[in-house]
Design a protein around this motif. Structure first.
Motif, PDB file in Angstrom:
ATOM      1  N   HIS A 269       0.828  -1.208   0.000  1.00 47.32           N
ATOM      2  CA  HIS A 269       0.000   0.000   0.000  1.00 47.32           C
ATOM      3  C   HIS A 269       0.865   1.261   0.000  1.00 47.32           C
ATOM      4  O   HIS A 269       0.466   2.296  -0.551  1.00 47.32           O
ATOM      5  CB  HIS A 269      -0.919   0.011   1.222  1.00 47.32           C
ATOM      6  CG  HIS A 269      -2.047  -0.970   1.147  1.00 47.32           C
ATOM      7  ND1 HIS A 269      -1.870  -2.321   1.315  1.00 47.32           N
ATOM      8  CD2 HIS A 269      -3.377  -0.785   0.931  1.00 47.32           C
ATOM      9  CE1 HIS A 269      -3.042  -2.934   1.212  1.00 47.32           C
ATOM     10  NE2 HIS A 269      -3.966  -2.029   0.977  1.00 47.32           N
ATOM     11  N   ARG A 286      -6.706   4.138  -1.066  1.00 48.77           N
ATOM     12  CA  ARG A 286      -6.298   5.295  -0.267  1.00 48.77           C
ATOM     13  C   ARG A 286      -7.290   6.453  -0.396  1.00 48.77           C
ATOM     14  O   ARG A 286      -7.283   7.370   0.414  1.00 48.77           O
ATOM     15  CB  ARG A 286      -4.944   5.824  -0.745  1.00 48.77           C
ATOM     16  CG  ARG A 286      -3.749   4.943  -0.516  1.00 48.77           C
ATOM     17  CD  ARG A 286      -2.533   5.785  -0.861  1.00 48.77           C
ATOM     18  NE  ARG A 286      -1.305   5.021  -0.992  1.00 48.77           N
ATOM     19  CZ  ARG A 286      -0.146   5.555  -1.333  1.00 48.77           C
ATOM     20  NH1 ARG A 286      -0.076   6.860  -1.579  1.00 48.77           N
ATOM     21  NH2 ARG A 286       0.929   4.818  -1.434  1.00 48.77           N
ATOM     22  N   THR A 301     -12.177   5.112   3.350  1.00 51.12           N
ATOM     23  CA  THR A 301     -11.968   4.660   1.984  1.00 51.12           C
ATOM     24  C   THR A 301     -12.745   3.357   1.830  1.00 51.12           C
ATOM     25  O   THR A 301     -13.497   2.971   2.721  1.00 51.12           O
ATOM     26  CB  THR A 301     -10.472   4.432   1.689  1.00 51.12           C
ATOM     27  OG1 THR A 301     -10.062   3.172   2.224  1.00 51.12           O
ATOM     28  CG2 THR A 301      -9.611   5.542   2.264  1.00 51.12           C
ATOM     29  N   ARG A 306      -9.390   6.570   7.817  1.00 56.09           N
ATOM     30  CA  ARG A 306      -8.350   7.531   7.444  1.00 56.09           C
ATOM     31  C   ARG A 306      -8.385   8.703   8.418  1.00 56.09           C
ATOM     32  O   ARG A 306      -9.400   9.381   8.546  1.00 56.09           O
ATOM     33  CB  ARG A 306      -8.593   8.012   6.012  1.00 56.09           C
ATOM     34  CG  ARG A 306      -7.590   9.003   5.447  1.00 56.09           C
ATOM     35  CD  ARG A 306      -8.052   9.359   4.027  1.00 56.09           C
ATOM     36  NE  ARG A 306      -7.128  10.205   3.300  1.00 56.09           N
ATOM     37  CZ  ARG A 306      -7.203  11.524   3.213  1.00 56.09           C
ATOM     38  NH1 ARG A 306      -8.159  12.166   3.870  1.00 56.09           N
ATOM     39  NH2 ARG A 306      -6.341  12.198   2.497  1.00 56.09           N
ATOM     40  N   TYR A 315      -3.697   5.579   7.573  1.00 55.14           N
ATOM     41  CA  TYR A 315      -4.795   4.663   7.326  1.00 55.14           C
ATOM     42  C   TYR A 315      -4.661   3.478   8.278  1.00 55.14           C
ATOM     43  O   TYR A 315      -3.556   2.978   8.506  1.00 55.14           O
ATOM     44  CB  TYR A 315      -4.743   4.155   5.882  1.00 55.14           C
ATOM     45  CG  TYR A 315      -4.777   5.253   4.839  1.00 55.14           C
ATOM     46  CD1 TYR A 315      -5.935   5.540   4.139  1.00 55.14           C
ATOM     47  CD2 TYR A 315      -3.630   6.013   4.561  1.00 55.14           C
ATOM     48  CE1 TYR A 315      -5.964   6.554   3.187  1.00 55.14           C
ATOM     49  CE2 TYR A 315      -3.655   7.032   3.620  1.00 55.14           C
ATOM     50  CZ  TYR A 315      -4.825   7.292   2.928  1.00 55.14           C
ATOM     51  OH  TYR A 315      -4.851   8.299   1.997  1.00 55.14           O
TER      52      TYR A 315
END
Length: 363
Positions: A269, A286, A301, A306, A315
């Motif tokens: 990620h 994201r 998301t 987030r 995150y």
């Protein structure tokens, strides 16, 4: 009342770059980081604990616990991720959308009930993944079936067919897309809908489309998948509990993995380019798609919570089973990822989650 603001389906644009290159102080920083992880392990107060942190690709791992060391090193065991499984299911949906296989707007009832016309205001895949489908945390029919096994394996008593049937019979109190309510039920239904849309069971979808491309050889999308030795969970009083069986809720809580595999998952990620087949989906998860609460302060998301931080957002997602807990998180702006696991379930004033969250927020 919870109000929901939804953005368009996420795209490929990243919202944070990797952190700066290492400098002369790196060795000193690594030592301080190791000390912080050791304090986090001790503060978690659980039989087995692992904190695994990656900063700019450099990993620091600390293990410990209140129980004697198990036969295998703690950081090589597979831990039950519980609701952190939803980050895999969210990424899976994003991958299918990125490939053009799905749009996210498909009515779940049409996929799960032989092409039944959806009617007005149908529950879509996007509603299910964002917890805005109007579904409760668990179906009403779950509780009488689960009660006899409440302290052992309640989810195992509610298999796939019952989850689907409960969804097809449910009548939401609110129009889908208007209110947010965290729902294991909804994400479980999403897993079954993805299986129906592709003709492939959810565990096989996760294995083929996520685990193999990411090189996660010690991650399993279901119990008994043979990816390694499972960690033993413990109840609040410290007694061992049976391994978790997610029943028909696999997409919401079945994944188990080693801390190193979880860190590899998070590192992807941070740097989606390292896995070209999934790059679009990794960037997509994201992107904020939902804001809720007073002033729309809570941002989500399709896979992660987030939160804002100096220099850029981070995150995270946590998860728990009857005897284990997991915290996963990453910060693109600093190139930091954290995978933390422990083998005890606390009900209130939990030191593990608070410690993990604070550690990531401070990195």
């Amino acid at each position: 009342m919870t109000t929901v603001s939804r953005a368009s389906w996420p795209g490929r644009t990243p919202d944070g770059a990797a952190g700066p290159e290492a400098g002369p102080g790196r060795a000193r920083d690594d030592g301080c980081r190791g000390e912080r992880l050791e304090r986090a392990v001790a503060a978690s107060d659980a039989p087995d604990v692992v904190f695994a942190l990656s900063r700019e690709g450099r990993r620091t791992v600390r293990t410990g616990g209140t129980a004697p060391p198990p036969p295998h090193p703690r950081d090589t065991l597979l831990y039950e991720t519980g609701s952190a499984t939803k980050t895999f299911t969210g990424l899976l949906l994003a991958e299918l959308v990125d490939e053009g296989r799905l749009s996210g707007g498909e009515p779940a009832v049409t996929l799960l009930d032989g092409g039944r016309p959806p009617g007005s205001d149908p529950v879509t895949l996007a509603h299910l993944v964002t917890h805005t489908a109007g579904l409760p945390a668990l179906p009403a029919a779950f509780y009488p079936r689960a009660l006899p096994a409440w302290r052992s394996n309640p989810y195992a008593r509610f298999p796939d067919a019952r989850v689907i049937d409960a969804f097809l019979r449910h009548r939401p109190r609110h129009r889908p897309g208007t209110r947010w309510r965290y729902s294991n039920f909804g994400v479980a239904v999403l897993g079954h809908a993805l299986a129906a849309a592709t003709g492939t069971p959810w565990p096989d979808l996760v294995s083929g489309r996520l685990l193999r491309p990411l090189g996660l050889r010690h991650t399993a999308p279901r119990a008994g998948a043979g990816a390694g030795t499972d960690a033993t969970g413990h109840g609040k009083d410290g007694t061992a509990v049976p391994g978790f069986d997610a029943g028909g809720f696999g997409a919401a809580g079945a994944v188990r993995a080693t801390p190193h595999d979880l860190l590899t998952f998070l590192e992807a990620h941070l740097d989606p380019a390292r896995c070209p087949p999934l790059a679009g989906a990794l960037y997509a998860v994201r992107t904020p798609v939902l804001r809720r609460g007073l002033g729309h302060r809570h941002v989500h998301t399709v896979a992660w919570f987030r939160h804002p931080a100096d220099g850029g957002p981070f995150y995270f997602h946590s998860g728990a089973t009857l005897g284990q807990q997991t915290f996963l998180g990453f910060r693109p702006a600093t190139g930091t990822a954290l995978a933390a696991v422990c083998t005890r379930r606390f009900r209130a004033h939990d030191p593990f989650l608070a410690t993990a969250y604070a550690l990531l927020a401070g990195e």
